[in-house]
Design a protein around this motif. Structure first.
Motif, mmCIF file in Angstrom:
data_model
loop_
_atom_site.group_PDB
_atom_site.id
_atom_site.type_symbol
_atom_site.label_atom_id
_atom_site.label_comp_id
_atom_site.label_asym_id
_atom_site.label_seq_id
_atom_site.Cartn_x
_atom_site.Cartn_y
_atom_site.Cartn_z
ATOM 1 N N TYR A 100 0.864 -1.192 0.000
ATOM 2 C CA TYR A 100 0.000 0.000 0.000
ATOM 3 C C TYR A 100 0.896 1.236 0.000
ATOM 4 O O TYR A 100 1.236 1.743 1.067
ATOM 5 N N PRO A 101 1.298 1.726 -1.178
ATOM 6 C CA PRO A 101 2.202 2.881 -1.227
ATOM 7 C C PRO A 101 1.614 4.099 -0.521
ATOM 8 O O PRO A 101 2.333 4.893 0.056
ATOM 9 N N THR A 102 0.278 4.239 -0.547
ATOM 10 C CA THR A 102 -0.333 5.350 0.173
ATOM 11 C C THR A 102 -1.406 4.825 1.112
ATOM 12 O O THR A 102 -2.046 3.810 0.851
ATOM 13 N N LEU A 103 -1.550 5.500 2.242
ATOM 14 C CA LEU A 103 -2.602 5.163 3.209
ATOM 15 C C LEU A 103 -3.543 6.346 3.254
ATOM 16 O O LEU A 103 -3.104 7.487 3.214
ATOM 17 N N SER A 104 -4.849 6.065 3.347
ATOM 18 C CA SER A 104 -5.758 7.210 3.436
ATOM 19 C C SER A 104 -6.882 6.929 4.410
ATOM 20 O O SER A 104 -7.265 5.785 4.633
ATOM 21 N N LEU A 105 -7.350 8.001 5.010
ATOM 22 C CA LEU A 105 -8.514 7.929 5.880
ATOM 23 C C LEU A 105 -9.708 8.396 5.082
ATOM 24 O O LEU A 105 -9.664 9.444 4.450
ATOM 25 N N GLY A 106 -10.766 7.626 5.092
ATOM 26 C CA GLY A 106 -11.939 8.029 4.350
ATOM 27 C C GLY A 106 -13.003 6.973 4.484
ATOM 28 O O GLY A 106 -12.927 6.102 5.342
ATOM 29 N N ILE A 107 -14.020 7.066 3.620
ATOM 30 C CA ILE A 107 -15.106 6.099 3.657
ATOM 31 C C ILE A 107 -14.780 5.004 2.640
ATOM 32 O O ILE A 107 -14.371 5.318 1.520
ATOM 33 N N PRO A 108 -14.910 3.714 3.031
ATOM 34 C CA PRO A 108 -14.613 2.655 2.061
ATOM 35 C C PRO A 108 -15.411 2.861 0.775
ATOM 36 O O PRO A 108 -16.623 3.131 0.840
ATOM 37 N N PHE A 109 -14.772 2.756 -0.351
ATOM 38 C CA PHE A 109 -15.367 2.946 -1.681
ATOM 39 C C PHE A 109 -15.896 4.373 -1.873
ATOM 40 O O PHE A 109 -16.520 4.685 -2.874
ATOM 41 N N GLY A 110 -15.676 5.236 -0.886
ATOM 42 C CA GLY A 110 -16.184 6.609 -0.979
ATOM 43 C C GLY A 110 -15.028 7.605 -0.994
ATOM 44 O O GLY A 110 -13.905 7.244 -1.334
ATOM 45 N N PRO A 111 -15.306 8.832 -0.583
ATOM 46 C CA PRO A 111 -14.251 9.857 -0.616
ATOM 47 C C PRO A 111 -13.167 9.617 0.429
ATOM 48 O O PRO A 111 -13.413 8.993 1.467
ATOM 49 N N GLU A 112 -11.954 10.111 0.127
ATOM 50 C CA GLU A 112 -10.856 10.009 1.082
ATOM 51 C C GLU A 112 -10.550 11.392 1.619
ATOM 52 O O GLU A 112 -10.581 12.367 0.896
ATOM 53 N N PHE A 113 -10.271 11.448 2.913
ATOM 54 C CA PHE A 113 -10.058 12.756 3.547
ATOM 55 C C PHE A 113 -8.583 13.126 3.632
ATOM 56 O O PHE A 113 -8.175 14.205 3.258
ATOM 57 N N VAL A 114 -7.769 12.207 4.156
ATOM 58 C CA VAL A 114 -6.330 12.474 4.252
ATOM 59 C C VAL A 114 -5.577 11.308 3.626
ATOM 60 O O VAL A 114 -6.002 10.156 3.732
#
Ligand SMILES: Nc1ncnc2c1ncn2[C@@H]1O[C@H](COP(=O)(O)OP(=O)(O)OP(=O)(O)O)[C@@H](O)[C@H]1O
Ligand SMILES: [Mg+2]
Lengths: 258, 321
Positions: free
Chosen positions: B128-142
């Motif tokens: 996983y080259p990038t990690l993100s916080l967000g909604i699964p299959f939805g928008p990512e916040f950070v």
């Protein structure tokens, strides 16, 4: 008798099933404020279950329990539909009902004093100082002022049960429930616990006591209930139920315990 | 005959000769001689290079290695304990989703080797080259760059801590289960809320069953940290001493250096464990009342620990694979 006052305990048509086992089969029970009610009955007749339903440790399958007029465990809306109360509200109801167990169940990691203080601080949010003062007073009242800093393991059974009574009293309960409080005690220790209970009764506490101590029932009870197989077989003044029972089952039971 | 001393309450005290036991003396003598030979062999064998041992015992890289090893040990134990309590409570909940998640976690992390898990955590930034916080299959916040957030140290710490949680969860579960049901009932009858009951009544009593095996797990973790080269994390005690040993072509003295440090830390941990056990054993008859009063034997506490089946007597016993 204060016939017109709200009863302290009012059980109506109580049924309790454990799976297929029908333990309470329609129990009605009324206890007036300040009254001492002794529940007698053979083993397995449902005495403990009834007592546990009086403070929601068991949930009734049918019927209702009211403590001082307040329905236990539910809110009844204007249409008569029952809504289960939130656990916090149920905990709040329980805090006004003291319970003393056969096997004491003191908290073993706390001293006698800490046992009596704990729920005052955690539930009633009293300050440590206030709780301590109350605990000291109550332990003194049950004759244990010299044992406050002992852990339960360092106390005799009779002493542990007296701490347990003090622990329940610390919540300023409206009613005290006792489930065979002397059955786990050596015979020579029974007296000291009964003495504390008599003192409580004399002080006007409403009490429901399950016990096999017929002498206590005769001397202290205002009201004796004889249960068998999940129903109240006979009830009335001790002089009636114990000394002149009308039911065959009551006579049979008393001939075994007397 | 003889007049008993006036202070002796037993007037006819028995003063008999003990049974002669020459075997004891012979056995002791043999063991002492063998031990002397072993020590002689250790000290006089030049291959042990005690001069190098002495020099590198206080070497900066070695001491730093000790520091990193301690950090990994305690850091991963903290992660492990927090997660384990959570997993054990989930396991007791009436919510079937929480129960099965906890079961699955324990199954997964206990069922695979720690080495494999460490390699995996080392490779996480490749996966996983990038990690993100967000909604699964939805928008990512950070969004983070994985290799920036999860460095080799964090990968090692997470790997050890997440694995340890699975083992500790079982210990915590056994501990919570060892507390008498009557305790909860008594607390409930007093009007305490479930959370308060857990925190004030159940967990403190479970601790006397939980602490001894957790102490063993900590000691075990100290040595498990030597596996972090799988990540690869290269600053811990084992890696540091190995590297020096290889550079000097003198592996033996550096092994002794690392063994010395591991033993020293273990010994300190054992002392700490003793005091923790004593604290959480309070009220079980193993100590005096706070002010005066009778004493009772400590059998109750020992019996409870034994009964839970989670404690091992040998602190050097390997519990984590
Ligand atoms: N939690 C439970 N689950 C299943 N059955 C139960 C449970 N609690 C009680 N019972 C059963 O309900 C019946 C009545 O039990 P209860 O403890 O109320 O009797 P009791 O009158 O208090 O008897 P004793 O004098 O022996 O205490 C018994 O047959 C008992 O096995
Ligand atoms: Mg009973």
């Amino acid at each position: 008798m204060t016939g017109s006052a709200t009863p302290m305990v009012e059980v109506r048509g109580a049924h309790k099933m454990f799976g297929d086992l029908h333990v309470l089969r329609g129990v009605d029970l009324t206890v007036a404020p300040g009254e001492v009610c002794v529940v007698l009955g053979p083993s397995g007749s449902g005495k403990s279950t009834l007592l546990r339903c009086l403070n929601e440790l068991e949930v009734l399958t049918g019927g209702s329990v009211r403590i001082d007029g307040e329905l236990l465990g539910y809110r009844e809306d204007s249409a008569g539909v029952l809504h289960r109360l939130h656990p916090t509200a149920i905990a709040q109801q329980r805090s006004r009902i003291g319970m003393v167990f056969q096997r004491f169940h003191l908290f073993p990691h706390m001293t006698a004093l800490e046992n009596v203080m704990e729920a005052q601080v955690q539930v009633l949010k009293r300050s440590k100082r206030e709780a301590r003062a109350k605990a000291v007073e109550l332990l003194d009242r049950v004759g244990l002022s010299d044992r406050m800093d002992h852990y339960p393991a360092q106390l005799s059974g009779g002493q542990q049960q007296r701490v347990a009574i003090a622990r329940a009293l610390a919540m300023d309960p409206e009613i005290m429930l006792f489930d065979e409080p002397t059955s786990a005690l050596d015979p020579e220790l029974v007296g000291e616990v009964l003495a504390v209970m008599k003192d409580l009764a004399a002080g006007g506490m409403t009490m429901v006591v399950v016990t096999h101590e017929i002498g206590f029932a005769r001397e202290v009870a205002d009201h004796v209930v004889f249960m068998d197989e999940g129903v109240v077989v006979e009830e009335g003044a001790p002089s009636a139920v114990i000394d002149a029972p009308t039911e065959e089952r009551t006579r049979d039971f008393l001939s075994h315990v007397l | 005959m003889t007049t008993a001393s006036s202070t002796d309450p037993v007037p006819n005290r028995i003063h008999a000769r003990p049974v002669p036991r020459p075997g004891r003396w012979i056995a002791a003598a043999i063991v002492v001689v063998l031990a002397a030979m072993a020590i002689h062999g250790l000290v006089t064998n030049p291959k042990f290079r005690w001069d190098i041992v002495w020099a590198y015992l206080r070497d900066v890289t070695v001491i730093r290695g000790v520091g990193w090893t301690l950090l990994l040990t305690f850091g991963s134990m903290v992660i492990g304990v927090v997660l384990a309590v959570l997993l054990a409570i989930m396991r007791r909940s009436d919510n079937p989703v929480l129960r099965s998640v906890s079961w699955f976690y324990i199954w997964l992390f206990r069922g695979t080797p720690i080495y494999t898990q460490l390699v995996f955590w080392g490779l996480i930034s490749v996966l996983y080259p990038t990690l993100s916080l967000g909604i699964p299959f939805g928008p990512e916040f950070v969004t983070f760059q994985t290799d920036v957030v999860i460095t080799a140290f964090w990968a090692a710490l997470l790997g050890l801590g997440l694995n340890e949680a699975a083992y500790l969860a079982e210990i915590v579960r056994a501990g919570l289960g060892s507390v008498d049901k009557g305790q909860e009932e008594a607390a409930r009858a007093l009007g305490m809320k479930e959370r308060t009951i857990l925190r004030r009544i159940v967990i403190p009593q479970a601790m006397r069953v939980i602490v001894p095996p957790t102490g063993n797990e900590t000691i075990s973790m100290l040595k498990t940290t030597s596996l972090v080269l799988a990540v690869p994390f290269t600053l811990d005690l084992t890696y540091a001493t190995n590297a020096i040993g290889n550079r000097l072509f003198e592996p033996i003295p550096l092994l002794i250096v690392s063994a010395f440090w591991y033993l020293l830390i273990t010994s300190i941990l054992m002392v700490g464990q003793h005091y923790l056990e004593r604290y959480y054993g309070r009220g079980t008859g193993s100590e005096k009342p706070r002010r005066g009063g009778p004493r009772r034997p400590r059998s109750g506490r020992q019996a409870a620990i034994k009964a839970s089946g989670t404690a091992k007597d040998d602190p050097f016993l390997e519990v984590t694979p």
